[in-house]
Design a protein around this motif. Structure first.
Motif, PDB file in Angstrom:
ATOM      1  N   SER A  23      -6.869  -1.267   1.965  1.00  8.09           N
ATOM      2  CA  SER A  23      -8.188  -0.640   2.010  1.00  8.09           C
ATOM      3  C   SER A  23      -9.034  -1.934   1.847  1.00  8.09           C
ATOM      4  O   SER A  23     -10.302  -3.019   1.433  1.00  8.09           O
ATOM      5  CB  SER A  23      -8.237   0.269   1.501  1.00  8.09           C
ATOM      6  OG  SER A  23      -7.110   0.410  -0.955  1.00  8.09           O
ATOM      7  N   ARG A  24      -8.248  -2.606   0.567  1.00  5.60           N
ATOM      8  CA  ARG A  24      -8.727  -4.472  -0.035  1.00  5.60           C
ATOM      9  C   ARG A  24      -9.098  -5.035   1.052  1.00  5.60           C
ATOM     10  O   ARG A  24      -9.755  -5.904   1.438  1.00  5.60           O
ATOM     11  CB  ARG A  24      -8.174  -4.410  -0.926  1.00  5.60           C
ATOM     12  CG  ARG A  24      -8.390  -3.815  -2.377  1.00  5.60           C
ATOM     13  CD  ARG A  24      -7.204  -4.672  -3.594  1.00  5.60           C
ATOM     14  NE  ARG A  24      -8.170  -5.187  -3.831  1.00  5.60           N
ATOM     15  CZ  ARG A  24      -7.955  -6.647  -4.361  1.00  5.60           C
ATOM     16  NH1 ARG A  24      -6.225  -6.452  -5.018  1.00  5.60           N
ATOM     17  NH2 ARG A  24      -7.844  -7.369  -5.065  1.00  5.60           N
ATOM     18  N   SER A  42       0.744  -1.312  -0.217  1.00  5.42           N
ATOM     19  CA  SER A  42       0.084   0.017   0.190  1.00  5.42           C
ATOM     20  C   SER A  42       0.905   1.254  -0.249  1.00  5.42           C
ATOM     21  O   SER A  42       0.563   1.960  -0.714  1.00  5.42           O
ATOM     22  CB  SER A  42      -1.028  -0.015   1.555  1.00  5.42           C
ATOM     23  OG  SER A  42      -1.890  -1.098   1.091  1.00  5.42           O
ATOM     24  N   TYR A  85     -11.795  -4.393   3.353  1.00  2.76           N
ATOM     25  CA  TYR A  85     -13.527  -4.762   3.290  1.00  2.76           C
ATOM     26  C   TYR A  85     -12.924  -6.148   3.566  1.00  2.76           C
ATOM     27  O   TYR A  85     -14.734  -6.222   3.209  1.00  2.76           O
ATOM     28  CB  TYR A  85     -13.181  -3.999   1.665  1.00  2.76           C
ATOM     29  CG  TYR A  85     -14.259  -4.951   0.909  1.00  2.76           C
ATOM     30  CD1 TYR A  85     -15.617  -4.084   1.159  1.00  2.76           C
ATOM     31  CD2 TYR A  85     -14.434  -5.817   0.216  1.00  2.76           C
ATOM     32  CE1 TYR A  85     -16.374  -4.146   0.161  1.00  2.76           C
ATOM     33  CE2 TYR A  85     -15.131  -6.406  -0.409  1.00  2.76           C
ATOM     34  CZ  TYR A  85     -16.207  -5.538  -0.680  1.00  2.76           C
ATOM     35  OH  TYR A  85     -17.478  -6.244  -1.488  1.00  2.76           O
ATOM     36  N   PHE A 121      -9.380   2.521  -3.028  1.00  3.90           N
ATOM     37  CA  PHE A 121      -9.831   1.034  -3.194  1.00  3.90           C
ATOM     38  C   PHE A 121     -10.758   0.301  -4.073  1.00  3.90           C
ATOM     39  O   PHE A 121      -9.867  -0.329  -4.767  1.00  3.90           O
ATOM     40  CB  PHE A 121     -11.603   0.552  -2.291  1.00  3.90           C
ATOM     41  CG  PHE A 121     -12.037  -0.436  -2.046  1.00  3.90           C
ATOM     42  CD1 PHE A 121     -11.617  -1.471  -1.280  1.00  3.90           C
ATOM     43  CD2 PHE A 121     -13.104  -0.904  -3.301  1.00  3.90           C
ATOM     44  CE1 PHE A 121     -12.292  -2.541  -1.927  1.00  3.90           C
ATOM     45  CE2 PHE A 121     -13.873  -1.608  -3.524  1.00  3.90           C
ATOM     46  CZ  PHE A 121     -13.765  -2.188  -2.819  1.00  3.90           C
ATOM     47  N   GLU A 161      -8.872  -3.067  -6.729  1.00  3.69           N
ATOM     48  CA  GLU A 161      -9.613  -4.212  -6.879  1.00  3.69           C
ATOM     49  C   GLU A 161      -9.927  -3.893  -7.977  1.00  3.69           C
ATOM     50  O   GLU A 161     -10.164  -5.916  -8.641  1.00  3.69           O
ATOM     51  CB  GLU A 161     -11.153  -3.247  -6.050  1.00  3.69           C
ATOM     52  CG  GLU A 161     -11.826  -4.215  -6.276  1.00  3.69           C
ATOM     53  CD  GLU A 161     -11.475  -6.142  -5.026  1.00  3.69           C
ATOM     54  OE1 GLU A 161     -12.570  -6.526  -5.649  1.00  3.69           O
ATOM     55  OE2 GLU A 161     -10.740  -5.504  -4.451  1.00  3.69           O
TER      56      GLU A 161
END
Length: 311
Positions: free
Chosen positions: A265-266, A97, A269, A250, A254
């Motif tokens: 972020s993924r 990230s 989720y 995101f 993704e």
């Protein structure tokens, strides 16, 4: 016929009494003056408290509960969820990230500075506003649509490979790779970088540029010793803004990165809405991300608050 006013009918008022009255009135006003900023900040402060502070506190409470799932009793017990982050697989996700965020920031800065310089210094003044508007037009569309557009371009049978095939060149595999994530992020956040840099470049002190040329400096020396120092607040503001947004992006990872481009972020989720359903660990990751973004915002306020060059 009016009668003359007797001295006894004149109010007994002295200059010292008037001064005392003014002092008392001033003290009363100062006593209530602290309420004025509170009244002005109350609507926005209440909105931030309800939609930012309270949810952040709830997430922090959930981060202290290991293996909590929907419907479980919230019973904070410790920092077990935070220790999971130090496992190699999750450290790799955090590093990826940061890699995407820093890489996208550098790419947008390198691509955006020449564009901003051309818009602010070389483009005709009567066309600058129209050119800036044209550069911002992609922001009028949804980020989801922009990502799907890149999927159409980068997929194996997409526009790019069809063009390469027509030229009898080998095709490339970019979709579901880190390169596709960089392309999508750079395209999404390049306008933000250009707009902030444009605000600084447009206000460059021409006298310093002319003085540098008169003193025998070549264009490269003028750029590093005159242009960059004057636009440094804009560079800091644009870089931190892009970094903050890409760190929590995101959509692009993704849709363009695939399984090999897992980001924080993924991962968050997946902990909340995926098959894992571990809200405690997802909350701890959220708190780490909130902390990182808060540090970046603090740096933005300190070093990028004034985007105008000092003369």
């Amino acid at each position: 016929m009016s009668t003359p006013t007797s001295p006894s009918s004149i109010p007994n008022s002295t200059p010292s009494d008037d001064v005392n009255e003014l002092l008392v009135t001033g003290k009363e006003r100062r006593g209530f003056k602290w309420l004025e900023p509170l009244i002005l900040l109350a609507p926005g402060g209440l909105w931030l408290a309800l939609l930012l502070v309270v949810p952040a506190l709830v997430i922090f409470e959930l981060s202290l509960v290991p293996n909590i799932r929907p419907g479980d009793v919230v019973n904070p017990t410790g920092l077990a969820n935070y220790t999971l982050i130090f496992q190699p697989i999750y450290l790799q996700v955090l590093g990826r990230s940061l890699f995407f965020a820093l890489g996208t920031t550098i790419v947008t800065l390198l691509l955006g500075f020449p564009v901003a310089y051309w818009l602010g210094q070389m483009a005709p003044k009567q066309w600058r506003n129209l050119l800036v508007l044209g550069f911002v037009l992609p922001l009028w569309t949804s980020s989801l649509l922009r990502s799907y557009a890149w999927i159409t371009i980068l997929r194996p049978t997409g526009v790019l490979n069809s063009f390469l095939t027509s030229l009898h060149l080998p095709t490339v595999e970019l979709l579901n790779q880190s390169t596709a994530v960089f392309i999508g992020m750079a395209y999404s956040y390049l306008p933000y970088m250009v707009l902030i840099l444009y605000a600084s470049v447009e206000k460059l002190d021409q006298r310093l540029l002319e003085a540098s040329a008169d003193l025998g400096a070549n264009p490269i020396q003028t750029f590093w010793k005159v242009t960059v120092p004057q636009t440094m607040p804009g560079i800091a503001a644009g870089s931190l803004l892009v970094f903050i947004n890409t760190l929590g992006d995101f959509v692009d990872p993704e849709l363009l990165g695939g399984a090999s481009s897992m980001t924080v972020s993924r991962l968050i989720y997946n902990q909340f809405l995926g098959a894992t359903q571990n809200w405690g660990f997802g909350s701890s990751l959220s708190m780490i991300l909130i902390f990182a973004v808060s540090v970046a915002i603090a740096l933005l306020i300190k070093y990028g608050g004034d985007a105008t060059p000092q003369r």
